[in-house]
Design a protein around this motif. Structure first.
Motif, PDB file in Angstrom:
ATOM      1  N   LEU A 169       3.115  12.833   0.357  1.00  7.73           N
ATOM      2  CA  LEU A 169       2.992  14.286   0.391  1.00  7.73           C
ATOM      3  C   LEU A 169       4.282  14.923   0.900  1.00  7.73           C
ATOM      4  N   VAL A 170       4.836  14.383   1.979  1.00  5.61           N
ATOM      5  CA  VAL A 170       6.076  14.916   2.543  1.00  5.61           C
ATOM      6  C   VAL A 170       7.199  14.840   1.507  1.00  5.61           C
ATOM      7  N   ASN A 186       0.836  -1.194   0.000  1.00  4.19           N
ATOM      8  CA  ASN A 186       0.000   0.000   0.000  1.00  4.19           C
ATOM      9  C   ASN A 186       0.875   1.249   0.000  1.00  4.19           C
ATOM     10  N   PHE A 187       0.267   2.357  -0.412  1.00  2.81           N
ATOM     11  CA  PHE A 187       0.952   3.646  -0.384  1.00  2.81           C
ATOM     12  C   PHE A 187       0.486   4.442   0.824  1.00  2.81           C
ATOM     13  N   ASN A 188       1.421   5.060   1.529  1.00  2.00           N
ATOM     14  CA  ASN A 188       1.091   5.983   2.604  1.00  2.00           C
ATOM     15  C   ASN A 188       1.049   7.386   2.000  1.00  2.00           C
ATOM     16  N   ILE A 189      -0.173   7.912   1.797  1.00  2.00           N
ATOM     17  CA  ILE A 189      -0.337   9.167   1.082  1.00  2.00           C
ATOM     18  C   ILE A 189       0.330  10.331   1.808  1.00  2.00           C
ATOM     19  N   LEU A 190       0.263  10.335   3.136  1.00  2.00           N
ATOM     20  CA  LEU A 190       0.881  11.436   3.874  1.00  2.00           C
ATOM     21  C   LEU A 190       2.394  11.441   3.687  1.00  2.00           C
ATOM     22  N   GLN A 191       2.994  10.270   3.645  1.00  2.00           N
ATOM     23  CA  GLN A 191       4.431  10.199   3.424  1.00  2.00           C
ATOM     24  C   GLN A 191       4.784  10.642   1.999  1.00  2.00           C
TER      25      GLN A 191
END
Length: 463
Positions: A165-166, A158-163
């Motif tokens: 974004l950073v 899965n992708f961590n969207i917040l990461q």
């Protein structure tokens, strides 16, 4: 051809009818679904999968492109800071309203549903959420494994969207610092964003099919008793959206010395498109255009604030909705909420709004909120059934908030073209290009800017 709004409504009615028919045919939704249930489930889950596939490239291209637009902005750091500050202020107000409505209306109370077997009863941690912002790798990839039986182990990526974004923020800022050598890269990212916007519009056109499948699945799995609680949930969310749009926003406009009537008449074309398209990124060209042409926001600042807002400024999807949804899920499954839960809801909403990524639906944001709070993730599937109905109102509020912040910051920084903002509106969504070119570059209260003509528009939907 039937308008898109009517297509959604027809799909909703058909989904209810087909879900009822599937329930009448018998079978178990988990172990022994009938052929109609399987078909509806496949349609709904496939649509959600397509939406999720568009999230990562949208976040990366939109964030980097918006930062790149700071190249032509004077006082860029100050404007960027003020923009993000107002994003946070309005998001905090919206999430507080959402939490109050969830506690007062109690949309999920009395369903009699048992807590899912997969729910561990854990409570979320604000520290865990903050640690989750730190990228574990360049692509924000996460893997999880599940033991199906002693001989079978499944692994999901899965992708961590917040990461992501950073990472995108860091890349965008680094590209600005590199200067001329990064110009080809920034040009490529802006072209990629335009391509992704077209892809998103194609996905949006499939929304009626997704609505049919998801609502049909919900009727079959939860029955009409639980669906009744979803109606109360929908009403509660829309009350929150209306309060923010027509009470909070007008108050903020008034406090900054601007006309409420002029703001809403100017932003109305973007609100309409957002309601129909259900995509902040799909509506972004319209939002930027009305901000510049109708509201008097300088073009060089609007080209930064609006694209950034289309990925990170989501008062509907990332503030009101997740707040009410999290409280609804807790009430639906009988999970008691603690004061820490409410603190986490506010924290996730203010810091995690980029997880919505400007696409239709707030599935990623809802999943992030529930997982941070330690609430049952089964609630995501339940609320997806009514998501298309909610997403129209949420997106209309999102794009309104994006234009609002750009307008307020411009006014407070003295760069808003107040003559253009206060210009009489004849009912046409945009001022005429020829008339606009005849006007001299007009000074704001302290700064000045000239307007270049945008592409002609008759106010129709952009694709």
């Amino acid at each position: 051809m039937t308008s898109f709004g009517w297509q959604i409504l027809i799909a909703l009615i058909l989904g209810l009818l087909l879900g009822s028919l599937a329930a009448a045919m018998g079978g178990d939704p988990e172990e022994n679904p009938n052929w109609l249930m399987t078909t509806l489930d496949t349609i709904g889950t496939s649509y959600v999968t397509i939406l999720k596939a568009a999230v990562v490239p949208l976040v990366v291209t939109a964030v980097i492109s918006s930062i790149a637009n700071l190249r032509d902005v004077s006082n860029a750091a100050r404007l960027a800071w003020k923009t993000l500050l107002w994003f946070a202020i309005t998001a905090l107000i919206a999430v507080v309203i959402g939490m109050l409505l969830g506690v007062i209306a109690q949309p999920g109370v009395g369903t009699g549903q048992e807590q899912p077997g997969t729910y561990s009863g854990s409570e979320g941690s604000w520290l865990g959420f903050l640690k989750g912002l730190i990228p574990v790798n360049f692509l924000g990839l996460e893997t999880s494994s599940k033991v199906v039986d002693p001989e079978t182990v499944t692994t999901a990526v899965n992708f961590n969207i917040l990461q992501i974004l950073v990472v995108s923020l860091v890349i965008g800022i680094a590209a600005l610092k590199v200067g001329k050598a990064a110009e080809p890269f920034l040009t490529f990212m802006q072209s990629a964003l335009a391509i992704m916007q077209k892809v998103v519009w194609w996905i949006i056109r499939l929304a009626p099919l997704g609505t049919l499948g998801l609502i049909g699945r919900a009727v079959f799995e939860y029955g009409w008793t639980s669906m009744g609680s979803l109606v109360k949930f929908v009403i509660t969310v829309y009350v929150g959206l209306l309060l923010v749009a027509f009470v909070v926003y007008p108050l903020l406009i008034k406090l900054n010395g601007l006309s409420v009537k002029q703001f809403f008449s100017g932003v109305w074309p973007a609100m309409q498109l957002g309601f129909v398209s259900r995509s902040s990124l799909g509506t972004m060209p319209m939002t930027q255009r009305v901000s510049e042409r109708n509201l008097g926001v300088p073009g060089h600042y609007a080209s930064f604030a609006i694209p950034l807002g289309a990925t990170t400024k989501m008062d509907g999807c990332a503030a009101i909705y997740p707040a009410i949804a999290a409280i609804f899920v807790a009430q639906f499954y009988g999970v008691p909420l603690t004061p820490m839960h409410f603190v986490l809801i506010a924290l996730v909403s203010v810091l995690g709004s980029a997880a919505t990524a400007g696409t239709t639906g707030a599935t990623v944001m809802l999943t992030l909120t529930l997982s941070t709070l330690g609430l049952p993730l089964d609630g995501v599937g339940l609320l997806l059934a009514v998501d298309p109905i909610l997403d129209m109102g949420r997106t209309a509020l999102n794009v309104t908030g994006q234009a609002l912040v750009a307008t307020i910051v411009s006014k407070r920084e003295g760069i808003l073209d107040t003559r253009l903002y206060d210009a009489p509106r004849s009912g046409e969504p945009f001022k005429d290009d020829a008339a606009l070119m005849e006007q001299p570059a007009h000074s704001g209260e302290q700064g000045s800017h000239a307007y270049a003509p945008a592409a002609p528009s008759d106010g129709q939907r952009t694709e």
